[in-house]
Motif scaffolding. Structure first.
Motif, short mmCIF file in Angstrom:
data_model
loop_
_atom_site.label_atom_id
_atom_site.label_comp_id
_atom_site.label_asym_id
_atom_site.label_seq_id
_atom_site.Cartn_x
_atom_site.Cartn_y
_atom_site.Cartn_z
N THR A 151 81.14 45.88 47.14
CA THR A 151 80.45 44.93 46.26
C THR A 151 79.03 45.37 45.98
O THR A 151 78.58 45.36 44.83
CB THR A 151 80.43 43.52 46.89
OG1 THR A 151 81.77 43.09 47.15
CG2 THR A 151 79.74 42.53 45.96
N ARG B 17 79.25 36.69 48.39
CA ARG B 17 79.66 37.71 47.42
C ARG B 17 80.09 37.08 46.11
O ARG B 17 79.68 37.51 45.02
CB ARG B 17 80.81 38.55 47.98
CG ARG B 17 80.43 39.57 49.03
CD ARG B 17 81.50 40.66 49.12
NE ARG B 17 82.84 40.11 49.23
CZ ARG B 17 83.58 40.11 50.32
NH1 ARG B 17 83.08 40.62 51.45
NH2 ARG B 17 84.80 39.62 50.34
N LEU C 122 78.30 37.67 42.44
CA LEU C 122 79.04 38.35 41.38
C LEU C 122 79.36 37.41 40.22
O LEU C 122 79.22 37.79 39.06
CB LEU C 122 80.34 38.94 41.95
CG LEU C 122 80.21 40.22 42.76
CD1 LEU C 122 81.57 40.66 43.27
CD2 LEU C 122 79.57 41.33 41.94
N THR D 151 82.12 44.33 51.53
CA THR D 151 80.71 44.09 51.20
C THR D 151 80.06 45.36 50.69
O THR D 151 79.28 45.33 49.72
CB THR D 151 79.96 43.58 52.45
OG1 THR D 151 80.53 42.35 52.88
CG2 THR D 151 78.48 43.37 52.12
#
Length: 273
Positions: free
Chosen positions: A101, A184, A188, A98
């Protein structure tokens, strides 16, 4: 010639140049990732776990829309699932990935700048002056896509999958890694999808795409968009339509951008003739 003469570089020189662009981009992601790692409580409790709460802004908005039409069909009181960690290193692994990211998302403008510096030697002088616009537009589209993934795709997915059940005998205990991976990937994927106009700009510059080509295959693109919307959203038609609409708008924007690029290229050919 309209292009600025640059010192010729061998293939290995280009590889070396690319390597340093990648190194600097990785360092930027790493630095912001460290900041994200330190801010664990804020990122997880205030941001990533927020769509788990029934009072999340997106749920409240849908509830108001539902009430406007005289029903409460879109209102939710609770998301009946809890988080659990089954592997010894799962929480630490989730924290690391995380942080990476978040580091990538925050460092995106810098990464775009590094990409621009790598490709700029092959561009016209006037095009090089558009570096600031390129970075601003690319970053803006990416961040808008990330926000769209967070405020639209993620809540729709969490609400549908969190309430879905094949039997009352099954307890809804969700692995934390599974939930965070959903958030996530939604953010993304949406961020990268919103880069479609930028991608079409460069494909048109390279002569791989034309406005006529995009118009001709608009119906095919519609099918692909619906398939893509079905992949990144829950399998219900409302969610797919909500996600498909902005992607279709981006496609139409890409057609307009492609037209502008073609006109500019024709104008340059006339000037150089």
């Amino acid at each position: 010639m309209a292009k600025k003469i640059e010192k010729e570089m061998s293939f290995l020189d280009h590889v070396e140049e690319l390597r340093w662009h990648l190194v600097r981009s990785t360092i930027a992601v790493f630095i912001f990732g460290i900041v994200a790692f330190i801010m664990k409580d804020f990122i997880f409790n205030k941001i990533l776990f927020a769509p788990k709460n029934a009072d999340f802004v997106t749920y409240r908005f849908f509830c108001k829309v539902s009430n406007f039409f005289g029903t409460d069909g879109l209102c939710i009181d609770d998301l009946p699932f809890t988080f659990q960690s089954l592997d010894m290193a799962e929480q630490f692994s989730v924290h690391i990935w995380t942080s990476i990211t978040v580091g990538f998302i925050i460092a995106f403008p810098f990464i775009v700048w590094e990409v621009w510096k790598f490709i700029s030697p092959g561009l016209y002088e006037k095009e090089r002056k558009g570096a600031r616009s390129f970075i601003i537009v690319s970053s803006f589209l990416f961040f808008i896509g990330v926000l769209f993934g967070y405020y639209v795709v993620t809540p729709l997915s969490v609400n549908f999958l969190g309430n879905y059940s094949v039997s009352d005998m099954v307890e809804r205990n969700i692995k934390i890694g599974s939930y965070i991976a959903l958030v996530r990937s939604s953010m993304l994927a949406s961020g990268l999808i919103f880069e479609l106009p930028i991608v079409m700009y460069f494909l048109t510059k390279m002569g791989l795409v034309t406005p006529e080509f995009l118009k001709k295959y608009r119906k095919h693109a519609l099918v692909l968009v619906l398939i893509l919307a079905a992949v990144i959203t829950p399998p219900d038609i409302i969610s797919q339509i909500i996600v498909a609409i902005p992607i279709l708008l981006l496609y139409e924007t890409s057609i307009y951008i492609s037209k502008v690029v073609v006109k500019q290229e024709l104008k340059k050919e006339k000037e150089n003739a």
